[in-house]
Write an enzyme that holds these catalytic residues in place. Sequence first.
Site, mmCIF file in Angstrom:
data_model
loop_
_atom_site.group_PDB
_atom_site.id
_atom_site.type_symbol
_atom_site.label_atom_id
_atom_site.label_comp_id
_atom_site.label_asym_id
_atom_site.label_seq_id
_atom_site.Cartn_x
_atom_site.Cartn_y
_atom_site.Cartn_z
ATOM 1 N N VAL A 86 0.858 -1.195 0.000
ATOM 2 C CA VAL A 86 0.000 0.000 0.000
ATOM 3 C C VAL A 86 0.889 1.240 0.000
ATOM 4 O O VAL A 86 1.697 1.448 0.906
ATOM 5 C CB VAL A 86 -0.947 -0.002 1.219
ATOM 6 N N LYS A 87 0.709 2.028 -1.058
ATOM 7 C CA LYS A 87 1.548 3.217 -1.210
ATOM 8 C C LYS A 87 0.807 4.417 -0.614
ATOM 9 O O LYS A 87 -0.319 4.727 -1.016
ATOM 10 C CB LYS A 87 1.833 3.423 -2.708
ATOM 11 N N VAL A 88 1.445 5.067 0.345
ATOM 12 C CA VAL A 88 0.789 6.099 1.154
ATOM 13 C C VAL A 88 1.617 7.384 1.090
ATOM 14 O O VAL A 88 2.845 7.338 1.261
ATOM 15 C CB VAL A 88 0.695 5.632 2.631
#
Length: 219
Positions: A86-88
């Site tokens: 998950v790219k945050v």
Amino acid sequence: MKFFIDTANLQQIKEAQDLGVLDGVTTNPSLMAKEGITGEPNIINHYKAICDIVDGDVSAEVISTDFDNIVREGEALAKLNDKIVVKVPMIKEGVKAIKHFSSQGIKTNCTLVFSSGQALLAAKAGATYVSPFIGRLDDVSTDGLGLIEDIRLIYDNYNYETQILAASIRHVTHIIECAKIGADVMTGPLSAILGLLKHPLTDNGLAQFLADHAKAAGK
Ligand code: E4P
């Protein structure tokens, strides 16, 4: 050094995978839009298609900016496939979400990192990867590679396990310099990966070998 390809283009991902050196993929909303992928069902299906091609981690970026929705979006993305990271974004709510994901065993990539302070926060929150954008720093006359050096030093000082994912790579020299510094991962376009193949002396040498072989064989 792990090689990730920075694209949402399935053909390019396949080409890099076929080369046998690909360790993962990074995407972002701009790269998805460039491929004309819009709307939740299409975006989800596209991530699934990418996961079917590659063996390694696939970064899928959230588009929410508040904690509750980053978590909701990220948990749904993580459920798609074990390969999903998950790219945050590096914002206050993002740091809180990275800490949450980390406690749940969900892999994260903290993106839009432009300073060593931001990288320190990402590591403290337990990010799996931190993505300093070196090309974009170079674009504004700031030393992108210097940032990779600083983050390497800081992470080594404290044995942080967060992997330095050198992002916004533009060319072969970026890759080589990041490898010399000790970045754990680089993500770049297919052109930069294929650029590593090239040397004029290789081309000239091969042409000579083949010509000499043909001459000796009387062809
Ligand atoms: C990767 O994770 C980043 O989204 C990407 O490398 C940004 O690259 P750009 O500066 O070429 O858009």
